[in-house]
Design a protein around this motif. Structure first.
Motif, PDB file in Angstrom:
ATOM      1  N   ASP A  25       0.837  -1.196   0.000  1.00 13.21           N
ATOM      2  CA  ASP A  25       0.000   0.000   0.000  1.00 13.21           C
ATOM      3  C   ASP A  25       0.873   1.247   0.000  1.00 13.21           C
ATOM      4  N   PRO A  26       0.435   2.301  -0.670  1.00  9.98           N
ATOM      5  CA  PRO A  26       1.182   3.573  -0.605  1.00  9.98           C
ATOM      6  C   PRO A  26       1.129   4.123   0.813  1.00  9.98           C
ATOM      7  N   PRO A  27       2.154   4.882   1.204  1.00  5.68           N
ATOM      8  CA  PRO A  27       2.149   5.435   2.562  1.00  5.68           C
ATOM      9  C   PRO A  27       0.977   6.377   2.766  1.00  5.68           C
ATOM     10  N   GLU A  28       0.437   6.375   3.989  1.00  7.66           N
ATOM     11  CA  GLU A  28      -0.650   7.279   4.322  1.00  7.66           C
ATOM     12  C   GLU A  28      -0.143   8.725   4.356  1.00  7.66           C
ATOM     13  N   ALA A  29      -0.970   9.636   3.879  1.00  8.21           N
ATOM     14  CA  ALA A  29      -0.614  11.054   3.942  1.00  8.21           C
ATOM     15  C   ALA A  29      -0.579  11.500   5.398  1.00  8.21           C
ATOM     16  N   GLU A  30       0.389  12.338   5.735  1.00  8.93           N
ATOM     17  CA  GLU A  30       0.495  12.821   7.104  1.00  8.93           C
ATOM     18  C   GLU A  30      -0.655  13.773   7.421  1.00  8.93           C
ATOM     19  N   ALA A  31      -1.157  13.669   8.646  1.00 12.91           N
ATOM     20  CA  ALA A  31      -2.230  14.562   9.076  1.00 12.91           C
ATOM     21  C   ALA A  31      -1.692  15.986   9.179  1.00 12.91           C
ATOM     22  N   PRO A  32      -2.518  16.987   8.897  1.00 12.16           N
ATOM     23  CA  PRO A  32      -2.066  18.382   9.031  1.00 12.16           C
ATOM     24  C   PRO A  32      -1.561  18.660  10.447  1.00 12.16           C
ATOM     25  N   LYS A  33      -0.539  19.485  10.540  1.00 16.41           N
ATOM     26  CA  LYS A  33       0.093  19.784  11.819  1.00 16.41           C
ATOM     27  C   LYS A  33      -0.850  20.548  12.741  1.00 16.41           C
ATOM     28  N   THR A  34      -0.920  20.118  13.994  1.00 21.28           N
ATOM     29  CA  THR A  34      -1.714  20.815  15.001  1.00 21.28           C
ATOM     30  C   THR A  34      -0.885  21.017  16.265  1.00 21.28           C
ATOM     31  N   SER A  35      -1.323  21.941  17.099  1.00 20.12           N
ATOM     32  CA  SER A  35      -0.739  22.146  18.428  1.00 20.12           C
ATOM     33  C   SER A  35      -1.869  22.085  19.446  1.00 20.12           C
ATOM     34  N   LEU A  36      -1.605  21.446  20.584  1.00 19.29           N
ATOM     35  CA  LEU A  36      -2.627  21.299  21.609  1.00 19.29           C
ATOM     36  C   LEU A  36      -2.550  22.413  22.648  1.00 19.29           C
ATOM     37  N   VAL A  37      -3.710  22.890  23.034  1.00 21.01           N
ATOM     38  CA  VAL A  37      -3.837  23.925  24.072  1.00 21.01           C
ATOM     39  C   VAL A  37      -4.926  23.484  25.042  1.00 21.01           C
ATOM     40  N   VAL A  38      -4.709  23.747  26.322  1.00 21.52           N
ATOM     41  CA  VAL A  38      -5.714  23.464  27.342  1.00 21.52           C
ATOM     42  C   VAL A  38      -6.248  24.779  27.895  1.00 21.52           C
TER      43      VAL A  38
END
Length: 218
Positions: free
Chosen positions: A29-42
């Motif tokens: 299988d072709p590699p999965e596309a990377e998820a868009p970059k996110t940053s976590l905040v609380v």
């Protein structure tokens, strides 16, 4: 894509069979596309924590602005103050608004508008969107969607020019949506607020004690 992957998976199984060992390398299988970059905040409120994933890649201007407010402590001590309730659909339905309330000691310069038709984001349940007046006036106030509110997305072909830019989505709640709904369900003061905001202001706003960056989820 699912159909193509099914064909590839079947090809891998056939190629791996001993009778086909000389047919060449197995197809994978072709590699999965990377998820868009996110940053976590609380957002640590007086009734519980709300964890947010900021869309640093898809809405870079708006997400970076929000993160700057967090890192500079500008949200600490602010409140969630507005609960808009929509009468259609299954309750709860509407949005919760929080932030600096245009406090000149807290706000930063306004940011450029990032419409949803360019970012690919949408006002779905749990999405965060910047509050504003005209496009390009957003500072430090934001709303959290309760149920899908896609009517707030950009509508470039709308007859009403005011609907065309929509509002800027820049993140989503990934933890503590129950806290969002609890704040949204708090009593409103029928006499507070002006104009169309009247009757939407919480009688006892809920404080954001502290906002801070969090490590990535496992």
């Amino acid at each position: 894509m699912t159909f193509i992957r099914s064909i590839l998976a079947a090809t891998v199984l056939v190629s791996a069979h001993p009778a086909n060992a000389q047919d060449g390398p197995a197809i994978t299988d072709p590699p999965e596309a990377e998820a868009p970059k996110t940053s976590l905040v609380v957002l640590e409120t007086t009734i519980g924590d709300i964890t947010i994933a900021l869309e640093m890649e898809r809405a870079p201007i708006t997400a970076a602005n929000f993160l700057r407010y967090v890192e500079e402590g500008r949200f600490n001590g602010t409140v969630c103050y507005r609960a808009m309730h929509l009468e259609w659909g299954e309750p709860p339905n509407g949005l919760l608004q929080c932030g600096t309330q245009n406090d000149p000691k807290r706000i930063l310069p306004p940011i450029a508008h990032e419409p949803t038709n360019e970012t690919g984001l949408s006002h779905v349940n749990g999405a965060l969107s910047m509050a504003r007046f005209d496009p390009g006036t957003a500072t430090g106030d934001f709303s959290i969607m309760i149920k899908d509110q896609v009517g707030l997305d950009a509508q470039p072909n709308a007859e009403d020019p005011g609907q065309r830019p929509g509002f800027a989505v820049f993140g989503r709640v990934v933890g503590g949506m129950d806290v969002v709904q609890e704040i949204h369900a708090a009593p409103v003061d029928p006499d507070k607020g002006e104009g169309w905001l009247k009757g939407q202001m919480l009688a006892k706003p809920v404080k954001i004690v502290k906002a801070y960056r969090a490590p990535p989820l496992d």
